[in-house]
Design an enzyme around this catalytic site. Structure first.
Site, mmCIF file in Angstrom:
data_model
loop_
_atom_site.group_PDB
_atom_site.id
_atom_site.type_symbol
_atom_site.label_atom_id
_atom_site.label_comp_id
_atom_site.label_asym_id
_atom_site.label_seq_id
_atom_site.Cartn_x
_atom_site.Cartn_y
_atom_site.Cartn_z
ATOM 1 N N SER A 132 40.562 44.511 -21.441
ATOM 2 C CA SER A 132 41.263 45.775 -21.718
ATOM 3 C C SER A 132 40.659 46.375 -22.976
ATOM 4 O O SER A 132 40.006 45.674 -23.760
ATOM 5 C CB SER A 132 42.746 45.482 -21.966
ATOM 6 O OG SER A 132 43.401 46.617 -22.487
ATOM 7 N N TYR A 145 50.350 41.515 -26.361
ATOM 8 C CA TYR A 145 49.392 41.913 -25.316
ATOM 9 C C TYR A 145 47.962 41.844 -25.860
ATOM 10 O O TYR A 145 47.070 41.282 -25.215
ATOM 11 C CB TYR A 145 49.731 43.322 -24.819
ATOM 12 C CG TYR A 145 48.856 43.790 -23.670
ATOM 13 C CD1 TYR A 145 48.963 43.204 -22.409
ATOM 14 C CD2 TYR A 145 47.913 44.801 -23.840
ATOM 15 C CE1 TYR A 145 48.158 43.620 -21.352
ATOM 16 C CE2 TYR A 145 47.105 45.225 -22.795
ATOM 17 C CZ TYR A 145 47.238 44.634 -21.550
ATOM 18 O OH TYR A 145 46.430 45.042 -20.502
HETATM 19 P P1 NAP Z 1 49.597 46.234 -11.776
HETATM 20 O O1 NAP Z 1 49.368 47.344 -10.831
HETATM 21 O O2 NAP Z 1 50.947 46.021 -12.338
HETATM 22 O O3 NAP Z 1 49.084 44.876 -11.068
HETATM 23 C C1 NAP Z 1 49.252 43.643 -11.696
HETATM 24 C C2 NAP Z 1 48.798 42.532 -10.763
HETATM 25 O O4 NAP Z 1 49.011 41.272 -11.432
HETATM 26 C C3 NAP Z 1 49.619 42.502 -9.485
HETATM 27 O O5 NAP Z 1 48.801 42.160 -8.385
HETATM 28 C C4 NAP Z 1 50.644 41.407 -9.744
HETATM 29 O O6 NAP Z 1 51.014 40.763 -8.525
HETATM 30 C C5 NAP Z 1 49.847 40.447 -10.635
HETATM 31 N N1 NAP Z 1 50.774 39.657 -11.447
HETATM 32 C C6 NAP Z 1 51.597 40.106 -12.449
HETATM 33 N N2 NAP Z 1 52.384 39.101 -12.879
HETATM 34 C C7 NAP Z 1 52.050 38.000 -12.132
HETATM 35 C C8 NAP Z 1 52.535 36.665 -12.075
HETATM 36 N N3 NAP Z 1 53.550 36.238 -12.863
HETATM 37 N N4 NAP Z 1 51.970 35.813 -11.198
HETATM 38 C C9 NAP Z 1 50.982 36.229 -10.355
HETATM 39 N N5 NAP Z 1 50.486 37.475 -10.365
HETATM 40 C C10 NAP Z 1 51.022 38.360 -11.232
HETATM 41 O O7 NAP Z 1 48.636 46.370 -13.055
HETATM 42 P P2 NAP Z 1 47.068 46.710 -13.161
HETATM 43 O O8 NAP Z 1 46.952 47.954 -13.944
HETATM 44 O O9 NAP Z 1 46.422 46.618 -11.842
HETATM 45 O O10 NAP Z 1 46.619 45.511 -14.108
HETATM 46 C C11 NAP Z 1 45.703 44.521 -13.686
HETATM 47 C C12 NAP Z 1 45.016 43.933 -14.914
HETATM 48 O O11 NAP Z 1 44.327 44.969 -15.598
HETATM 49 C C13 NAP Z 1 45.959 43.304 -15.935
HETATM 50 O O12 NAP Z 1 45.369 42.135 -16.454
HETATM 51 C C14 NAP Z 1 46.048 44.352 -17.031
HETATM 52 O O13 NAP Z 1 46.306 43.770 -18.280
HETATM 53 C C15 NAP Z 1 44.648 44.929 -16.969
HETATM 54 N N6 NAP Z 1 44.513 46.275 -17.510
HETATM 55 C C16 NAP Z 1 45.318 47.290 -17.079
HETATM 56 C C17 NAP Z 1 45.155 48.564 -17.640
HETATM 57 C C18 NAP Z 1 46.005 49.722 -17.242
HETATM 58 O O14 NAP Z 1 46.016 50.735 -17.983
HETATM 59 N N7 NAP Z 1 46.709 49.681 -16.108
HETATM 60 C C19 NAP Z 1 44.166 48.783 -18.613
HETATM 61 C C20 NAP Z 1 43.372 47.718 -19.007
HETATM 62 C C21 NAP Z 1 43.544 46.473 -18.457
HETATM 63 P P3 NAP Z 1 52.526 40.382 -8.093
HETATM 64 O O15 NAP Z 1 53.471 41.298 -8.789
HETATM 65 O O16 NAP Z 1 52.501 40.517 -6.599
HETATM 66 O O17 NAP Z 1 52.673 38.956 -8.531
#
Ligand code: NAP
Length: 241
Positions: A132, A145
Site C-alpha cells: 500500500s 494499518y
Molecule cells: P476489499 O474489497 O475489502 O477485499 C478484501 C479481501 O480480503 C476480500 O477478498 C476479503 O475476503 C479478504 N479478507 C479480509 N479479511 C479476511 C479474513 N479475515 N480472512 C480471509 N480473507 C479476508 O479490499 P481491497 O481494496 O480489495 O483490498 C485488498 C488488499 O489491498 C488489502 O491488503 C488492502 O490493504 C490493500 N490495499 C487496498 C487499497 C484500497 O484503497 N482499497 C489501497 C492499497 C492497498 P472475505 O471477506 O471473503 O474473507
C-alpha cells in the site's frame, strides 16, 4: 504467464484480489482463492475456492499445511488479503490490533512460508505482495494499518534477497486509494471523480505485467497512485490532499 499456470490468491472474493484472480483465469490460468466467502468466481471451472479466515491464525496455519499437501505445485502466490481499520492508537483494543496484524501480515507470511519451499525446489515462481502507499509513509489514524504494511514491505525486501538465488521473484505492489469495499466500514473514501481513485483492474493489470515478464527480471517495488488525491468524508464534502 503461461497457459495453465496455477496461482494462489489470498482475498480473491472481491476488490483487488478478485480482479487479479479474474485476470489470471481470463489469461488461461488457474486460481486457488483463499478468503472467508467465495465471491463472484465461484462456479468458474479454473477457480478453486478454499474457505479460510485469516483472523483465526491457528486454524489458518493448519488449513494451509493441508492445502499444500493436496494442491499441485504452484507457479506463484498473490498475497493480497487484508482490511483497514483507522483511528487514534488508544481507540484500538488489543484484540483489534491483533486481528489486523494477523490478517494483513502474519497470515500472508504463513502462506509464503508454506508454499515457498516447493517454488524454490522448482527454481521458479512469483510472489506478489499487495502492500500500500501506507507501506511507504505513516499518517494520522493509520498507526496499526501502516505498521502492518511497513512490515510487509520489510518482509518483501528480505524475501527477495533470500529467493533470488532460487529463481523465485518477489514483487511488492503499493497501490494508492482503490475504489473497493475496503472503504465500506470507513468514514472516508477516495473521490469517485475521474483521476481521484484507482480501480481494482488497474492493480490487476500491474500484477499481470509482473507475471508476464520473463523470469530473471526483478521489479522490487511498484507504486501506483491516482493522479489526484481527493478524499470524500462522511456523507459528503471532499478534501484535496
Ligand atoms: P476489499 O474489497 O475489502 O477485499 C478484501 C479481501 O480480503 C476480500 O477478498 C476479503 O475476503 C479478504 N479478507 C479480509 N479479511 C479476511 C479474513 N479475515 N480472512 C480471509 N480473507 C479476508 O479490499 P481491497 O481494496 O480489495 O483490498 C485488498 C488488499 O489491498 C488489502 O491488503 C488492502 O490493504 C490493500 N490495499 C487496498 C487499497 C484500497 O484503497 N482499497 C489501497 C492499497 C492497498 P472475505 O471477506 O471473503 O474473507
Amino acid at each position: 504467464m503461461q497457459q495453465g499456470s496455477h496461482y494462489l490468491v489470498t482475498g480473491a472474493s472481491r476488490g483487488i484480489g478478485l480482479a487479479i484472480a479474474r485476470a489470471i483465469v481470463d489469461a488461461g490460468g488457474e486460481v486457488t482463492g483463499l478468503s472467508r466467502t467465495a465471491g463472484e468466481l465461484e462456479g468458474v471451472a479454473s477457480y478453486h475456492f478454499v474457505e479460510c479466515d485469516f483472523s483465526r491464525i491457528g486454524e489458518a496455519a493448519e488449513k494451509l499445511k493441508a492445502l499444500r499437501k493436496r494442491i499441485a505445485p504452484l507457479d506463484g502466490l498473490i498475497l493480497n488479503a487484508g482490511f483497514g481499520r483507522f483511528g487514534m492508537l488508544e481507540e484500538f483494543s488489543a484484540a483489534q490490533i491483533r486481528e489486523l496484524i494477523d490478517v494483513n501480515l502474519i497470515s500472508q507470511i504463513l502462506v509464503a512460508r508454506e508454499f515457498l519451499p516447493q517454488m524454490k525446489r522448482r527454481k521458479a515462481g512469483d510472489i506478489v505482495i499487495i502492500g500500500s502507499e501506507a507501506a511507504l509513509k505513516g499518517g494520522q489514524k493509520g498507526s496499526i494499518y501502516c505498521a502492518s504494511k511497513f512490515a510487509l514491505r520489510g518482509f518483501a525486501q528480505s524475501l527477495r534477497e533470500e529467493c533470488a538465488a532460487a529463481g523465485v521473484r518477489v514483487t511488492l505492489v503499493n497501490p494508492g486509494m482503490v475504489q473497493s469495499e475496503f472503504f465500506s466500514d470507513q468514514n472516508f473514501r477516495p473521490s469517485s471523480q475521474p483521476g481521484c481513485h484507482l480501480l481494482p483492474q488497474d492493480v490487476a493489470r500491474t500484477v499481470m505485467f509482473v507475471l508476464d515478464t520473463r523470469p530473471g527480471v526483478d521489479f522490487d517495488e511498484i507504486d501506483l497512485t491516482p493522479q489526484k488525491r481527493v478524499i470524500e468524508r462522511g456523507r459528503g464534502g471532499s478534501q484535496v490532499l
